[in-house]
Design an enzyme around this catalytic site. Structure first.
Site, PDB file in Angstrom:
ATOM      1  N   TYR A 156     -14.150  -3.674   9.766  1.00 36.03           N
ATOM      2  CA  TYR A 156     -12.837  -3.032   9.802  1.00 36.03           C
ATOM      3  C   TYR A 156     -12.185  -3.261  11.175  1.00 36.03           C
ATOM      4  O   TYR A 156     -11.027  -3.683  11.266  1.00 36.03           O
ATOM      5  CB  TYR A 156     -12.990  -1.533   9.529  1.00 36.03           C
ATOM      6  CG  TYR A 156     -11.693  -0.757   9.543  1.00 36.03           C
ATOM      7  CD1 TYR A 156     -10.806  -0.836   8.464  1.00 36.03           C
ATOM      8  CD2 TYR A 156     -11.343   0.052  10.619  1.00 36.03           C
ATOM      9  CE1 TYR A 156      -9.607  -0.127   8.477  1.00 36.03           C
ATOM     10  CE2 TYR A 156     -10.154   0.756  10.637  1.00 36.03           C
ATOM     11  CZ  TYR A 156      -9.284   0.674   9.565  1.00 36.03           C
ATOM     12  OH  TYR A 156      -8.100   1.378   9.579  1.00 36.03           O
ATOM     13  N   GLY A 193       0.824  -1.212   0.000  1.00 35.52           N
ATOM     14  CA  GLY A 193       0.000   0.000   0.000  1.00 35.52           C
ATOM     15  C   GLY A 193       0.855   1.257   0.000  1.00 35.52           C
ATOM     16  O   GLY A 193       0.577   2.209   0.731  1.00 35.52           O
TER      17      GLY A 193
HETATM   18  P1  NAP Z   1      -5.124   5.122   1.796  1.00 33.76           P
HETATM   19  O1  NAP Z   1      -4.627   6.521   1.715  1.00 33.76           O
HETATM   20  O2  NAP Z   1      -6.516   4.798   1.397  1.00 33.76           O
HETATM   21  O3  NAP Z   1      -4.084   4.185   0.976  1.00 33.76           O
HETATM   22  C1  NAP Z   1      -4.309   2.804   0.961  1.00 33.76           C
HETATM   23  C2  NAP Z   1      -3.141   2.130   0.264  1.00 33.76           C
HETATM   24  O4  NAP Z   1      -3.357   0.713   0.303  1.00 33.76           O
HETATM   25  C3  NAP Z   1      -3.045   2.497  -1.204  1.00 33.76           C
HETATM   26  O5  NAP Z   1      -1.680   2.491  -1.569  1.00 33.76           O
HETATM   27  C4  NAP Z   1      -3.791   1.351  -1.899  1.00 33.76           C
HETATM   28  O6  NAP Z   1      -3.404   1.153  -3.255  1.00 33.76           O
HETATM   29  C5  NAP Z   1      -3.344   0.197  -1.032  1.00 33.76           C
HETATM   30  N1  NAP Z   1      -4.226  -0.972  -1.098  1.00 33.76           N
HETATM   31  C6  NAP Z   1      -5.534  -1.056  -0.715  1.00 33.76           C
HETATM   32  N2  NAP Z   1      -6.003  -2.302  -0.949  1.00 33.76           N
HETATM   33  C7  NAP Z   1      -4.979  -3.009  -1.463  1.00 33.76           C
HETATM   34  C8  NAP Z   1      -4.834  -4.338  -1.940  1.00 33.76           C
HETATM   35  N3  NAP Z   1      -5.849  -5.212  -1.919  1.00 33.76           N
HETATM   36  N4  NAP Z   1      -3.634  -4.710  -2.438  1.00 33.76           N
HETATM   37  C9  NAP Z   1      -2.591  -3.862  -2.470  1.00 33.76           C
HETATM   38  N5  NAP Z   1      -2.661  -2.587  -2.045  1.00 33.76           N
HETATM   39  C10 NAP Z   1      -3.837  -2.168  -1.553  1.00 33.76           C
HETATM   40  O7  NAP Z   1      -4.985   4.568   3.289  1.00 33.76           O
HETATM   41  P2  NAP Z   1      -4.131   5.093   4.543  1.00 33.76           P
HETATM   42  O8  NAP Z   1      -4.976   6.037   5.297  1.00 33.76           O
HETATM   43  O9  NAP Z   1      -2.772   5.471   4.132  1.00 33.76           O
HETATM   44  O10 NAP Z   1      -4.105   3.741   5.391  1.00 33.76           O
HETATM   45  C11 NAP Z   1      -2.995   2.873   5.364  1.00 33.76           C
HETATM   46  C12 NAP Z   1      -3.177   1.846   6.468  1.00 33.76           C
HETATM   47  O11 NAP Z   1      -3.320   2.534   7.716  1.00 33.76           O
HETATM   48  C13 NAP Z   1      -4.427   0.981   6.302  1.00 33.76           C
HETATM   49  O12 NAP Z   1      -4.155  -0.335   6.698  1.00 33.76           O
HETATM   50  C14 NAP Z   1      -5.417   1.637   7.265  1.00 33.76           C
HETATM   51  O13 NAP Z   1      -6.371   0.738   7.724  1.00 33.76           O
HETATM   52  C15 NAP Z   1      -4.484   2.095   8.365  1.00 33.76           C
HETATM   53  N6  NAP Z   1      -5.044   3.182   9.170  1.00 33.76           N
HETATM   54  C16 NAP Z   1      -5.349   4.386   8.624  1.00 33.76           C
HETATM   55  C17 NAP Z   1      -5.894   5.387   9.425  1.00 33.76           C
HETATM   56  C18 NAP Z   1      -6.251   6.743   8.892  1.00 33.76           C
HETATM   57  O14 NAP Z   1      -6.868   7.520   9.637  1.00 33.76           O
HETATM   58  N7  NAP Z   1      -5.899   7.094   7.663  1.00 33.76           N
HETATM   59  C19 NAP Z   1      -6.134   5.131  10.771  1.00 33.76           C
HETATM   60  C20 NAP Z   1      -5.820   3.890  11.295  1.00 33.76           C
HETATM   61  C21 NAP Z   1      -5.260   2.922  10.477  1.00 33.76           C
HETATM   62  P3  NAP Z   1      -4.094   2.041  -4.465  1.00 33.76           P
HETATM   63  O15 NAP Z   1      -3.507   3.423  -4.356  1.00 33.76           O
HETATM   64  O16 NAP Z   1      -3.685   1.356  -5.712  1.00 33.76           O
HETATM   65  O17 NAP Z   1      -5.563   2.025  -4.214  1.00 33.76           O
END
Ligand code: NAP
Length: 238
Positions: A146, A8
């Site tokens: 989730y 990701g």
């Molecule tokens: P984001 O901005 O939505 O980015 C998600 C990333 O994961 C993107 O690079 C996406 O690729 C990739 N991805 C999603 N599904 C995938 C799959 N099946 N195979 C390969 N790559 C995949 O999310 P983020 O906020 O950075 O979150 C990153 C992590 O932190 C996640 O696990 C999320 O649950 C966790 N998290 C986030 C928050 C928050 O507030 N943002 C809070 C707690 C935890 P594409 O660009 O190609 O779609």
């Protein structure tokens, strides 16, 4: 110089991790699901190798990891970060929603970590960091699937830390709070303000702040830290 794999890595927290490890001078590869444009930008900016693969497809994930090995050698550091979120009433979560969530957030982390652990065991060293969520600790209303997927990463971290410790591999989990990324882009202003109010540090977090914690956990400064679940949440889940 370590070989680092980040899942990701095209956006948000994963992208911040790619930048962090590239700045540290490591050889960095990242996986992403579909967003070619974002991935290209990251690769052009950092020089990291981006591979398009859905982590919930075990064969495709193994193929991608093999490509990374051919390019950069065995993997020393894994940041298992790829994830999706969805807001839905519990009774409206479909079987497909449930499967998609668990396949991506939990099984994807398992498939990638299982393959990468082979490199680390053969080298007798390495670090794995799972990106969970504070909602895996405290539970989020209307995000039961989730929250369940992220709570399971806690168990995986604890068990794997015990199993891989004798091979000198550390396994930890970071649990971000509310971080400014695309994942929260659909939340309205009122909701975001309320989330800030519930955060003792009174603001949203930045992806770079999560990357800094992950960087620390994979550095020599954290060499005796394993099996830990570290909140990077401004105190939200206290
Ligand atoms: P984001 O901005 O939505 O980015 C998600 C990333 O994961 C993107 O690079 C996406 O690729 C990739 N991805 C999603 N599904 C995938 C799959 N099946 N195979 C390969 N790559 C995949 O999310 P983020 O906020 O950075 O979150 C990153 C992590 O932190 C996640 O696990 C999320 O649950 C966790 N998290 C986030 C928050 C928050 O507030 N943002 C809070 C707690 C935890 P594409 O660009 O190609 O779609």
């Amino acid at each position: 110089m370590a070989t680092v794999l980040i899942t990701g890595g095209s956006r948000g927290i994963g992208r911040a991790c790619v930048e962090y490890f590239c700045n540290r001078g490591d050889r960095v590869a990242f996986l992403y699901r579909a967003n070619e444009k974002a991935a290209r930008e990251v690769s052009e900016k950092t020089g990291a190798l981006g591979l398009c693969v859905d982590v919930s497809d075990p064969e495709a994930a193994i193929d991608a990891i093999d490509k990374v090995r051919r390019e950069y050698g065995k993997i020393d550091v894994l940041v298992s970060n790829a994830g999706i979120a969805q807001i839905k009433l519990f009774t409206e979560i479909t079987n497909e929603d449930w499967r998609h969530m668990i396949d991506t957030n939990l099984s994807g982390a398992f498939y990638v970590a299982r393959e990468v652990a082979k490199d680390m065991i053969s080298k007798q060293g390495g670090s794995i960091v799972f990106v969970g969520s504070m909602w895996g600790k405290v539970g989020a209303s209307c995000e039961v699937h989730y929250s369940a997927s992220k709570a399971a990463l806690r168990g995986m971290t604890l068990a794997l830390a015990k199993e891989l410790g004798p091979s000198h591999i550390t396994v930890n989990c970071v649990e971000p709070g509310v971080i400014s990324t695309d994942m929260n882009a659909s939340l309205d202003k009122e909701t975001l303000n309320s989330l800030c109010d519930q955060t003792p540090l009174c603001r949203l977090g930045r992806a770079e702040e999560v990357a800094d914690a992950i960087g620390f956990l994979t550095s020599p400064n954290a060499s005796f830290i394993t099996g830990q679940i570290i909140g990077v949440d401004g105190g939200f889940a206290l």
